[in-house]
Design a protein around this motif. Structure first.
Motif, PDB file in Angstrom:
ATOM      1  N   VAL A   1      -1.973  -5.481  -4.597  1.00 56.13           N
ATOM      2  CA  VAL A   1      -1.408  -5.578  -3.256  1.00 56.13           C
ATOM      3  C   VAL A   1      -1.785  -6.985  -2.812  1.00 56.13           C
ATOM      4  N   ALA A   2      -0.787  -7.806  -2.557  1.00 60.48           N
ATOM      5  CA  ALA A   2      -1.053  -9.225  -2.313  1.00 60.48           C
ATOM      6  C   ALA A   2      -1.777  -9.428  -0.988  1.00 60.48           C
TER       7      ALA A   2
ATOM      8  N   LEU B   1       0.836  -1.203   0.000  1.00 62.50           N
ATOM      9  CA  LEU B   1       0.000   0.000   0.000  1.00 62.50           C
ATOM     10  C   LEU B   1       0.873   1.257   0.000  1.00 62.50           C
ATOM     11  N   THR B   2       1.962   1.205   0.782  1.00 63.68           N
ATOM     12  CA  THR B   2       2.904   2.330   0.809  1.00 63.68           C
ATOM     13  C   THR B   2       3.387   2.648  -0.607  1.00 63.68           C
TER      14      THR B   2
ATOM     15  N   THR C   1       2.265   4.885   9.601  1.00 67.27           N
ATOM     16  CA  THR C   1       1.812   4.553   8.246  1.00 67.27           C
ATOM     17  C   THR C   1       1.953   3.065   7.938  1.00 67.27           C
ATOM     18  N   ASP C   2       2.979   2.413   8.495  1.00 66.66           N
ATOM     19  CA  ASP C   2       3.104   0.962   8.278  1.00 66.66           C
ATOM     20  C   ASP C   2       1.890   0.241   8.858  1.00 66.66           C
ATOM     21  N   GLU C   3       1.518   0.636  10.072  1.00 65.31           N
ATOM     22  CA  GLU C   3       0.395  -0.025  10.738  1.00 65.31           C
ATOM     23  C   GLU C   3      -0.923   0.260  10.016  1.00 65.31           C
TER      24      GLU C   3
ATOM     25  N   LEU D   1      -6.493  -5.087  -3.355  1.00 64.99           N
ATOM     26  CA  LEU D   1      -6.013  -6.267  -2.616  1.00 64.99           C
ATOM     27  C   LEU D   1      -6.477  -7.527  -3.335  1.00 64.99           C
TER      28      LEU D   1
ATOM     29  N   PHE E   1       0.752   4.409  -2.894  1.00 63.91           N
ATOM     30  CA  PHE E   1       0.595   5.853  -2.702  1.00 63.91           C
ATOM     31  C   PHE E   1       1.719   6.598  -3.408  1.00 63.91           C
ATOM     32  N   LYS E   2       2.918   6.042  -3.353  1.00 61.19           N
ATOM     33  CA  LYS E   2       4.065   6.678  -4.012  1.00 61.19           C
ATOM     34  C   LYS E   2       3.865   6.707  -5.534  1.00 61.19           C
TER      35      LYS E   2
ATOM     36  N   ASP F   1       4.616  -3.778   4.526  1.00 58.67           N
ATOM     37  CA  ASP F   1       3.824  -2.966   5.467  1.00 58.67           C
ATOM     38  C   ASP F   1       3.394  -3.814   6.658  1.00 58.67           C
ATOM     39  N   GLU F   2       2.910  -5.007   6.368  1.00 57.14           N
ATOM     40  CA  GLU F   2       2.420  -5.891   7.432  1.00 57.14           C
ATOM     41  C   GLU F   2       3.561  -6.336   8.337  1.00 57.14           C
TER      42      GLU F   2
ATOM     43  N   ASP G   1       3.190  -8.717   3.349  1.00 55.72           N
ATOM     44  CA  ASP G   1       4.025  -7.752   2.630  1.00 55.72           C
ATOM     45  C   ASP G   1       4.831  -6.915   3.619  1.00 55.72           C
TER      46      ASP G   1
ATOM     47  N   THR H   1       9.637   1.228   7.960  1.00 57.88           N
ATOM     48  CA  THR H   1       9.990   1.331   6.538  1.00 57.88           C
ATOM     49  C   THR H   1      11.011   2.446   6.335  1.00 57.88           C
TER      50      THR H   1
ATOM     51  N   GLU I   1     -11.039  -6.632   4.724  1.00 59.15           N
ATOM     52  CA  GLU I   1     -10.183  -7.557   3.974  1.00 59.15           C
ATOM     53  C   GLU I   1      -8.861  -7.803   4.687  1.00 59.15           C
ATOM     54  N   ARG I   2      -8.321  -6.721   5.277  1.00 57.86           N
ATOM     55  CA  ARG I   2      -7.052  -6.850   6.009  1.00 57.86           C
ATOM     56  C   ARG I   2      -7.317  -6.811   7.506  1.00 57.86           C
TER      57      ARG I   2
ATOM     58  N   ASN J   1      -1.297   0.989   6.819  1.00 53.17           N
ATOM     59  CA  ASN J   1      -1.314   0.293   5.528  1.00 53.17           C
ATOM     60  C   ASN J   1      -1.460  -1.216   5.696  1.00 53.17           C
ATOM     61  N   ALA J   2      -0.887  -1.763   6.744  1.00 55.80           N
ATOM     62  CA  ALA J   2      -0.993  -3.207   6.992  1.00 55.80           C
ATOM     63  C   ALA J   2      -2.448  -3.629   7.175  1.00 55.80           C
ATOM     64  N   ALA J   3      -3.248  -2.724   7.728  1.00 54.60           N
ATOM     65  CA  ALA J   3      -4.646  -3.043   8.011  1.00 54.60           C
ATOM     66  C   ALA J   3      -5.592  -2.292   7.069  1.00 54.60           C
TER      67      ALA J   3
END
Lengths: 212, 212
Positions: A140-141, A99-100, B194-196, A111, A103-104, A195-196, A193, B100, B170-171, B198-200
């Motif tokens: 996004v896997a 996801l990061t 942002t990692d957290e 997903l 955005f970039k 992020d997770e 991924d 990240t 979904e996440r 995006n992870a969810a």
């Protein structure tokens, strides 16, 4: 065989035995960085006609490998360099980003499980010999658990099950909605991924408790 | 008052009433992007002696604001541009990045609550008027729940409690180890990075179920 491969085999043996003896259910996690799977035609456009991708190292899933080749991704808002190509080649090109990353690049994140790319956005792939403008294939896997038939029997799981996994520690996190992908072409590993992994401070090989 | 501020106030009123009536416990989440809090001396080095930071917009926490100013961060492995300065100035400079970001900069990530920077790594701050070489102050912020005294009473929480929060979808993700920061200088909001987020797949303002 490298030390990391040996460590992985030992870990698989231990966690599978624990599961078989109902002493606990733990799965090793691995974070997939952004990468791309290429079809033959797109590999030719990016690297030249007749070009053969070079194996850099074998991955945990049987027959899968990281290639030496890297490409760049470009979207409406930005560009990401050094994106690893994974092999072997596939029928359809597929780009897996976080996801990061979405955005970039300025790409709407969708997903999906790997292989399911209908209706997904595209992007531009940039290689040393040329570019490829994808109409679709950027995903996004979705989280998934690879597991062999033998391991699945030990864990009491079957292909298509939905499970959870818990990371303990400072960033304790329980991931839900993890799809089980069982079969002979799989080997026990929870794929998330970057992020997770970062959200839960997970390093590759960390053991997560399976929640059935 | 902007539309987003009104929406936030309405949401706070609704979730606090729900909690008071024991109908459910939901908290709005917000992702903190990388940012820096500056002490007076470092602001002067970066922007010039006597420089006053300009308020860009007020944040959800009382008295806190995003400034117009941005700086760059540099570590052993890389550099990140456009890092927002938050105000007001603090006694000690503190840089908040994601895991990240820490890999990109090449800085050992240390998870901390804001304000607790003893023993944390440093980095270089780069401003239009000069650089600052920090010996310490770079943290990956630990998850926390801001909550006013009145809201805390409704939710049955007190300062220092540890809670969890569940994002459905979904996440689906359950975050653990969330520190409750209650008091008059706080307003109900779950702060993650942002990692957290995006992870969810969390967007700012999404409601998460509180797990006590």
């Amino acid at each position: 065989m490298e030390e990391s491969d040996i460590r992985r085999l030992v870990t698989l043996s231990i966690v599978t035995n624990m599961a078989r003896e109902k002493k606990g259910y733990y799965v090793p996690a691995a974070a997939s960085g952004r990468h791309v799977h290429l079809c033959r035609a797109d590999a030719a456009k990016l690297f030249g006609t007749g070009y053969e991708l070079k194996i850099s190292r074998m991955l945990s899933q049987p027959g899968q490998y990281a290639c030496e080749e890297k490409i760049a991704l470009a979207g409406p808002k930005g560009r990401i360099e050094g994106v690893r190509v994974l092999g072997p080649e596939r029928k359809e090109t597929q780009v897996e980003i976080s996801l990061t990353d979405s955005f970039k690049l300025g790409i709407e994140p969708v997903l999906r499980m790997s292989g399911n790319i209908e209706g997904t956005p595209g992007c531009t792939l940039i290689g040393p010999a040329g570019d490829v403008k994808l109409d679709k294939g950027v995903i996004v896997a979705a989280r998934h658990l690879h597991i062999s038939d033998e391991e699945a029997a030990a864990f009491g799981l079957k292909n298509g099950d939905i499970v959870g996994a818990k990371k303990k520690g400072e960033r304790e996190t329980v991931f839900g909605n993890i799809l089980v992908r069982a079969g002979r072409e799989h080997s026990l590993e929870l794929h998330i991924d970057t992020d997770e992994a970062n959200a839960a401070a997970i390093k590759n090989g960390d053991l997560l408790e399976l929640i059935k």
